[in-house]
Design a protein around this motif. Structure first.
Motif, short mmCIF file in Angstrom:
data_model
loop_
_atom_site.label_atom_id
_atom_site.label_comp_id
_atom_site.label_asym_id
_atom_site.label_seq_id
_atom_site.Cartn_x
_atom_site.Cartn_y
_atom_site.Cartn_z
N ASP A 10 -0.51 0.49 83.99
CA ASP A 10 0.15 0.37 85.32
C ASP A 10 -0.30 -0.26 85.84
OD1 ASP A 10 1.48 1.70 87.87
OD2 ASP A 10 0.46 2.96 88.05
N LYS B 21 0.28 9.68 93.68
CA LYS B 21 1.00 8.53 94.92
C LYS B 21 -0.44 7.78 95.21
CE LYS B 21 5.27 10.58 95.46
NZ LYS B 21 6.23 11.23 96.52
N SER C 91 -4.42 8.07 87.04
CA SER C 91 -3.01 8.10 87.58
C SER C 91 -1.98 8.73 87.51
CB SER C 91 -1.77 7.13 86.44
OG SER C 91 -1.89 5.88 86.82
N LYS C 92 -2.70 9.91 86.65
CA LYS C 92 -2.40 11.44 86.71
C LYS C 92 -3.09 11.99 88.04
CE LYS C 92 -1.39 15.46 83.28
NZ LYS C 92 -1.73 15.86 82.17
N ALA D 107 -3.34 7.03 93.39
CA ALA D 107 -3.49 6.01 93.40
C ALA D 107 -4.29 4.62 92.62
CB ALA D 107 -3.55 5.85 91.39
N PRO D 108 -2.61 4.25 93.59
CA PRO D 108 -2.98 2.01 94.15
C PRO D 108 -3.39 2.37 95.26
CG PRO D 108 -0.44 3.02 93.56
CD PRO D 108 -0.82 4.65 93.51
N LEU E 294 -7.27 5.01 82.91
CA LEU E 294 -6.05 4.57 83.92
C LEU E 294 -5.78 5.14 83.63
CD1 LEU E 294 -6.54 0.67 83.61
CD2 LEU E 294 -7.68 2.30 85.22
N LYS E 295 -5.08 5.77 82.11
CA LYS E 295 -4.05 6.91 83.10
C LYS E 295 -4.42 7.39 83.08
CE LYS E 295 -1.05 5.41 78.35
NZ LYS E 295 -1.02 6.29 77.01
N THR F 98 0.71 -1.00 89.39
CA THR F 98 0.61 -0.74 90.36
C THR F 98 -1.17 -0.35 91.25
OG1 THR F 98 0.95 1.06 90.04
CG2 THR F 98 3.09 0.29 90.99
N LEU F 99 -1.61 0.14 90.07
CA LEU F 99 -3.25 -0.12 90.33
C LEU F 99 -4.10 -1.78 91.17
CD1 LEU F 99 -4.19 1.95 87.02
CD2 LEU F 99 -3.38 3.18 89.22
#
Length: 416
Positions: free
Chosen positions: A378, A326, A321-322, A328-329, A317-318, A380-381
């Protein structure tokens, strides 16, 4: 050189939540758990007593007794899933060029049960090497595509990819490139595994890789949950018919999706643990996007590797996100292993099929068994928790990683 377009025209599945594509999709969308107490052997002395076995499987429903005895379960599963996929594709086997039809199959282990039983029988004897003459042909990992090609007379490329749990995804990517480059018109691809055995469960248990929730097996596979404690071993097979686009169009085939691209990378870090920052995972998704000629914001859904291990889920998941930043969510992220368990060398195929079906039905299957938020993830995911979510899925990505640091990623898109 202009690469040829590659599409999916047939699907087949044999899974712990359904013994064909229709049953598999019903299980996925309803959030069905395939985990239950092991029935294949006595688990009294085993630390882990549950797994995601196939339900109601009897080889004699598919093979006569003589034929079944010549096939390890992983090869049986391969033949069953590929047969469903070939029939689903509508291919006229009397009209296709069989020299341009290949079989590229994935298996992380192969005939583990056959190997286990032969060694146990030898150890229980008087030391005389009385081995079954089918021991080696049943055990070797490449026998699955060999049997598929023999059954249908396919005389194109025929081999097995072995990259632990990334094996089936590697096979699909090899099949993609084989057709792209013009070597084949059609490739039967996918993967199978049958490691719910004394040796398989004992070996993974000794590594402390498996969940030990014997008191609640149905909810033991819980990707992204703070209380996750390991994966649940599964078994089965997934098969896809990959076909050159013009070849498929000319015969009026139903097209499920286009295989837009594939990516590979290595962690080069540890035998079994992922890099904590997901470095190799970042690279494999970037490689896949580049191969497909896509941008991160094109992706609607990601079926993660998501095994329910403490380290692996966070690292993946990291990485997401990388790579997606923006955007990703806005992506529906899920792990269908929460339902099927971890099918090892078959995982990449079974999960690719889930991604394709999500596109077809505009419905993302859930990540089930989630009750406790992990503060390392995170918030927001959108992890598609506990309930399927309706949405238009035009582009879906499927991640698969294996022991040894093998990473594979495939992107599917709706045909245009």
């Amino acid at each position: 050189m202009q690469l040829k377009r590659v599409v999916v025209t047939g699907l087949g599945a044999l899974t712990p939540i359904g013994n064909n594509i229709e049953e598999y999709w019903e299980g996925l969308k309803s959030g069905k758990s395939g985990s239950a107490p092991v029935t294949y052997y006595d688990t009294e002395k085993f630390k882990v007593k549950f797994a995601c076995e196939l339900k109601g499987y009897n080889s004699e429903d598919y093979f006569d007794r003589k034929e079944g005895r010549k096939l390890d379960r992983f090869a049986q599963y391969a033949l069953i899933a590929s047969d469903e996929a070939i029939k689903d594709s509508g291919l006229d086997l009397d009209k296709i060029d069989k020299f341009r039809t290949g079989v590229i199959w994935g298996a992380g282990i192969g005939g583990l049960e056959t190997f286990q039983n032969e060694v146990l029988n030898f150890a229980a004897g008087d030391g005389t090497p009385r081995f079954n003459p089918f021991f080696i042909p049943k055990m070797i990992a490449d026998i699955a595509p060999g049997n598929i090609s023999i059954k249908y007379g396919f005389m194109g490329p025929n081999y097995t990819t072995v990259s632990a749990c990334a094996s089936a995804a590697n096979a699909i990517i090899d099949a993609l490139n084989t057709i792209r480059l013009g070597y084949c018109d059609v490739v039967v691809t996918g993967g199978s595994e049958a490691a719910v055995t004394i040796a398989g469960m004992g070996g993974f248990g000794a590594m402390h890789a498996l969940s030990t929730r014997n008191d609640e097996p149905e909810t033991a596979s819980r990707p992204f949950d703070a209380t996750r404690d390991g994966f649940v071993l599964g078994e089965g097979a997934g098969a896809l018919i990959l076909e050159e686009y013009e070849h498929a169009k000319a015969r009026g085939a139903k097209i499920y999706a286009e295989v837009a691209g594939g990516g590979l990378s290595s962690d080069a870090y540890h035998m079994t643990a992922p890099h904590p920052e997901g470095t190799g995972v970042v690279r494999v998704m970037e490689n896949c996007l580049k191969d497909a000629g896509m941008k991160p914001e094109d992706v609607d859904a990601i079926n993660t590797h998501g095994t329910s291990t403490p380290l692996g889920d966070v690292a993946e998941l990291k990485a997401i996100s990388k790579v997606f930043g923006k955007h990703a969510p806005n992506i529906n992220i899920n792990s269908t292993k929460s339902m099927t368990g971890h099918l090892l060398g078959a995982a990449g195929a079974v999960e690719a099929i889930a991604s394709i079906l999500a596109m077809e039905h505009s419905l993302v299957p859930p990540t089930i068994n989630h009750t406790t938020v992990d503060e390392n993830i995170d918030p927001t995911l959108n992890l598609t928790l506990n309930k399927a979510q309706k949405r238009e899925v035009n582009v879906a990505l499927s991640n698969t990683f294996g022991f040894g640091g093998h990473n594979a990623c495939i992107i599917f898109k709706k045909i245009s």
